[in-house]
Design a protein around this motif. Structure first.
Motif, mmCIF file in Angstrom:
data_model
loop_
_atom_site.group_PDB
_atom_site.id
_atom_site.type_symbol
_atom_site.label_atom_id
_atom_site.label_comp_id
_atom_site.label_asym_id
_atom_site.label_seq_id
_atom_site.Cartn_x
_atom_site.Cartn_y
_atom_site.Cartn_z
ATOM 1 N N SER A 9 5.960 2.984 6.143
ATOM 2 C CA SER A 9 5.219 2.939 7.421
ATOM 3 C C SER A 9 4.810 4.327 7.919
ATOM 4 O O SER A 9 3.923 4.443 8.752
ATOM 5 C CB SER A 9 6.046 2.219 8.494
ATOM 6 O OG SER A 9 7.242 2.931 8.765
ATOM 7 N N ILE A 13 -1.311 4.961 4.518
ATOM 8 C CA ILE A 13 -1.532 3.509 4.617
ATOM 9 C C ILE A 13 -0.638 2.920 5.709
ATOM 10 O O ILE A 13 -1.075 2.111 6.538
ATOM 11 C CB ILE A 13 -1.225 2.834 3.260
ATOM 12 C CG1 ILE A 13 -2.312 3.168 2.240
ATOM 13 C CG2 ILE A 13 -1.055 1.321 3.411
ATOM 14 C CD1 ILE A 13 -3.642 2.508 2.459
ATOM 15 N N ALA A 59 14.375 6.518 2.918
ATOM 16 C CA ALA A 59 14.743 6.480 1.496
ATOM 17 C C ALA A 59 15.719 7.605 1.154
ATOM 18 O O ALA A 59 16.402 7.548 0.147
ATOM 19 C CB ALA A 59 13.485 6.593 0.641
ATOM 20 N N GLY A 99 3.692 -0.262 0.869
ATOM 21 C CA GLY A 99 2.887 0.954 1.070
ATOM 22 C C GLY A 99 3.616 2.231 0.723
ATOM 23 O O GLY A 99 3.247 3.316 1.170
ATOM 24 N N ILE A 100 4.692 2.095 -0.076
ATOM 25 C CA ILE A 100 5.390 3.278 -0.582
ATOM 26 C C ILE A 100 4.541 3.853 -1.707
ATOM 27 O O ILE A 100 3.861 3.108 -2.416
ATOM 28 C CB ILE A 100 6.803 2.877 -1.076
ATOM 29 C CG1 ILE A 100 7.677 2.526 0.143
ATOM 30 C CG2 ILE A 100 7.453 3.972 -1.922
ATOM 31 C CD1 ILE A 100 9.030 1.923 -0.208
ATOM 32 N N LYS A 124 -0.296 0.285 -5.841
ATOM 33 C CA LYS A 124 -0.899 -0.130 -7.118
ATOM 34 C C LYS A 124 -0.002 0.214 -8.295
ATOM 35 O O LYS A 124 -0.040 -0.429 -9.336
ATOM 36 C CB LYS A 124 -2.282 0.501 -7.272
ATOM 37 C CG LYS A 124 -2.297 2.007 -7.317
ATOM 38 C CD LYS A 124 -3.721 2.569 -7.183
ATOM 39 C CE LYS A 124 -4.072 2.860 -5.743
ATOM 40 N NZ LYS A 124 -5.417 3.301 -5.496
ATOM 41 N N MET A 203 -6.370 10.443 2.855
ATOM 42 C CA MET A 203 -5.296 9.684 2.203
ATOM 43 C C MET A 203 -4.102 10.605 1.987
ATOM 44 O O MET A 203 -4.175 11.801 2.236
ATOM 45 C CB MET A 203 -5.758 9.175 0.826
ATOM 46 C CG MET A 203 -7.080 8.438 0.846
ATOM 47 S SD MET A 203 -7.555 7.798 -0.786
ATOM 48 C CE MET A 203 -8.030 9.303 -1.632
ATOM 49 N N GLY A 204 -3.005 10.045 1.479
ATOM 50 C CA GLY A 204 -1.842 10.850 1.117
ATOM 51 C C GLY A 204 -2.202 11.869 0.039
ATOM 52 O O GLY A 204 -3.202 11.715 -0.670
HETATM 53 P P1 NAD Z 1 1.679 8.723 1.592
HETATM 54 O O1 NAD Z 1 2.256 9.800 0.755
HETATM 55 O O2 NAD Z 1 0.834 9.089 2.744
HETATM 56 O O3 NAD Z 1 2.876 7.785 2.133
HETATM 57 C C1 NAD Z 1 3.863 7.326 1.264
HETATM 58 C C2 NAD Z 1 4.933 6.551 1.996
HETATM 59 O O4 NAD Z 1 5.992 6.285 1.061
HETATM 60 C C3 NAD Z 1 5.586 7.311 3.151
HETATM 61 O O5 NAD Z 1 6.002 6.399 4.141
HETATM 62 C C4 NAD Z 1 6.804 7.944 2.492
HETATM 63 O O6 NAD Z 1 7.835 8.194 3.416
HETATM 64 C C5 NAD Z 1 7.210 6.862 1.520
HETATM 65 N N1 NAD Z 1 7.913 7.406 0.358
HETATM 66 C C6 NAD Z 1 7.600 8.504 -0.370
HETATM 67 N N2 NAD Z 1 8.469 8.651 -1.389
HETATM 68 C C7 NAD Z 1 9.363 7.625 -1.303
HETATM 69 C C8 NAD Z 1 10.483 7.231 -2.078
HETATM 70 N N3 NAD Z 1 10.902 7.925 -3.155
HETATM 71 N N4 NAD Z 1 11.142 6.108 -1.726
HETATM 72 C C9 NAD Z 1 10.744 5.388 -0.662
HETATM 73 N N5 NAD Z 1 9.703 5.724 0.130
HETATM 74 C C10 NAD Z 1 8.998 6.823 -0.201
HETATM 75 O O7 NAD Z 1 0.907 7.753 0.585
HETATM 76 P P2 NAD Z 1 -0.359 6.813 0.893
HETATM 77 O O8 NAD Z 1 -1.586 7.579 0.665
HETATM 78 O O9 NAD Z 1 -0.161 6.085 2.170
HETATM 79 O O10 NAD Z 1 -0.252 5.785 -0.329
HETATM 80 C C11 NAD Z 1 0.692 4.729 -0.331
HETATM 81 C C12 NAD Z 1 0.334 3.747 -1.444
HETATM 82 O O11 NAD Z 1 -0.914 3.144 -1.141
HETATM 83 C C13 NAD Z 1 0.154 4.389 -2.815
HETATM 84 O O12 NAD Z 1 0.574 3.493 -3.800
HETATM 85 C C14 NAD Z 1 -1.340 4.595 -2.916
HETATM 86 O O13 NAD Z 1 -1.799 4.604 -4.255
HETATM 87 C C15 NAD Z 1 -1.846 3.359 -2.185
HETATM 88 N N6 NAD Z 1 -3.184 3.498 -1.599
HETATM 89 C C16 NAD Z 1 -3.406 4.434 -0.644
HETATM 90 C C17 NAD Z 1 -4.660 4.551 -0.074
HETATM 91 C C18 NAD Z 1 -4.932 5.551 1.036
HETATM 92 O O14 NAD Z 1 -6.013 5.544 1.596
HETATM 93 N N7 NAD Z 1 -4.009 6.403 1.406
HETATM 94 C C19 NAD Z 1 -5.700 3.711 -0.510
HETATM 95 C C20 NAD Z 1 -5.443 2.766 -1.481
HETATM 96 C C21 NAD Z 1 -4.169 2.650 -2.020
#
Ligand code: NAD
Ligand code: MG
Length: 391
Positions: A9, A13, A59, A99-100, A124, A203-204
């Motif tokens: 969260s 995402i 985590a 969304g991890i 994904k 994005m992240g």
């Molecule tokens: P982000 O790095 O911004 O956020 C990641 C989240 O995962 C955070 O809440 C973080 O605290 C948590 N996290 C990180 N490492 C962890 C671990 N070892 N164990 C548990 N939790 C952990 O990433 P994001 O850009 O939000 O992407 C999240 C997912 O969504 C990815 O799989 C990404 O491919 C997919 N995605 C993202 C977007 C985007 O626009 N950001 C678009 C499509 C798909």
């Protein structure tokens, strides 16, 4: 009230998801079960308090005391560590967002897939490293897997009401990333700072760099194959720098249905959150006069070998995807730590596939989380050795 959980969260995402949940009434509308993060304890605690979550999980086991302090005086239960994450995912919900980032999302995603309802999948990586396992788990427990990736949400939307046998091809659009027009020679010296800057999407860090190498699109090809049970030969990549068409489906009569929208992930997240309804979303409306034009280019697997490697993984099958994904994650870590160059990331992934891929591809039956993790770990171990000898 609908029970919901958001895994990751505090991420890009995740924060967009919390924004939509909050706009739709927050704790008045939703029974929020679990929210999870890793290092950003302050944000996690703030989200959990505002949405009156039952449990907040970091985590990172070492941050338990910090989270407990940050939640003091609230009814939110603090928890920490990978086991606590899975335990939180085992709490029943009607809707859960995976969304991890990375393979770390697989175990909680599988646990959430075991209690029915909707699993909205942004992670994904879990389809790439264990697509068959995740899908079988969903089927067994009556869980509906909904895509949150913008391309796959677009395809899902284009397929509503269509017969599977009428589908001829899927066209996944790609922005091409910040180095779309660069030669390979120029890409050799790219720094993490340059690679983080995505032209269209916010994005992240990890997915932004995956977009620069086109490993993100490579993962998305496999994601499409798994989600829509599509033969790889019928999935194409179309480079579309404006990121307005999020993807398209071509049908046997030659018709193509595309889904368009602004570059705002709240579109795809909101679709999955409100599914099967549509609700008003706070995204910009497209103005075609201002857009003026949409451009398209073919993919270039010479400059971006990630796409070629993705097709190799799909041909191999079995657990080759677990090797591919873990090598890609390890390569990204090494690049971020300035231990390998930008182009080395694809070289490392290719070397890992050469070394471990055909063995992993033989695992096609009785796939469990444990044997996925065996190949994930072997691939990370290979990446450490490769980095040590090639850095
Ligand atoms: P982000 O790095 O911004 O956020 C990641 C989240 O995962 C955070 O809440 C973080 O605290 C948590 N996290 C990180 N490492 C962890 C671990 N070892 N164990 C548990 N939790 C952990 O990433 P994001 O850009 O939000 O992407 C999240 C997912 O969504 C990815 O799989 C990404 O491919 C997919 N995605 C993202 C977007 C985007 O626009 N950001 C678009 C499509 C798909
Ligand atoms: Mg995407």
């Amino acid at each position: 009230m609908r029970r919901i959980s958001v895994f990751g969260s505090t991420g890009s995402i995740g924060q967009n998801t919390i924004d939509l949940i909050t706009r739709q009434g927050g704790a008045q509308t939703y029974d929020v079960v679990a929210l999870t993060g890793a290092s950003n304890i302050e944000l996690l605690a703030q989200q959990a308090r505002a949405l009156r979550a039952d449990v907040a999980v970091t985590a990172d086991s070492a941050r338990y005391a910090d989270l407990k302090d940050a939640l003091a005086g609230s009814d939110v239960e603090p928890a920490a560590g990978p086991e606590a994450l899975v335990a939180a995912a085992e709490r029943p919900t009607d809707w859960a967002l995976s969304g991890i980032v990375g393979a770390a999302g697989l175990a909680p995603g599988l646990a959430a897939a075991r209690h029915g309802g909707i699993l909205a999948l942004a992670n994904k990586e879990s389809l790439v490293c264990a697509g068959a396992l995740l899908k079988a788990t969903c089927t067994r427990h009556g869980t509906q897997l909904l895509p949150v990736d913008s391309e796959h949400s677009a395809i899902f939307q284009a397929l509503r009401g269509e017969e599977p046998r009428a589908i001829e091809r899927m066209l996944i659009t790609a922005s091409g990333g910040p180095f779309r027009t660069w030669s390979q020679a120029r890409m050799a010296d790219v720094t993490p700072e340059q690679a983080k800057a995505h032209p269209n999407w916010s994005m992240g860090v990890r997915i932004s760099i995956d977009s620069a190498t086109m490993f993100n699109k490579a993962l998305e090809l496999i994601e499409a194959k798994e989600l829509f049970n599509m033969p790889p030969e019928q999935i194409e990549v179309v480079v579309h720098p404006q990121s307005i068409i999020h993807s398209m489906v071509g049908f046997t009569d030659g018709a193509i249905i595309a889904q368009l929208g602004p570059s705002d992930m709240r579109g795809a997240i909101g679709f999955a959150l409100n599914y099967p309804d549509r609700q008003p979303l706070p995204v910009e409306r497209l103005d075609f006069a201002a857009l003026a034009r949409l451009d398209f280019e073919p993919e270039d697997p010479e400059r971006f070998p990630a796409l070629r490697l993705s097709r190799q993984v799909m041909r191999m099958g079995g657990l080759a995807g677990a090797v591919f994904n873990a090598a890609k994650e390890a390569a990204l870590d090494a690049f971020l730590a300035d231990r390998i160059g930008f182009l080395d990331m694809a070289r490392l992934v290719e070397a890992a596939l050469d070394a471990l891929g055909s063995d992993a591809a033989k695992v096609t039956q009785d796939i469990t989380l444990d044997n996925v993790l065996v190949y994930d770990q072997a691939s990370r171990q290979f990446a450490r050795q490769w980095t040590a000898t090639n850095a």
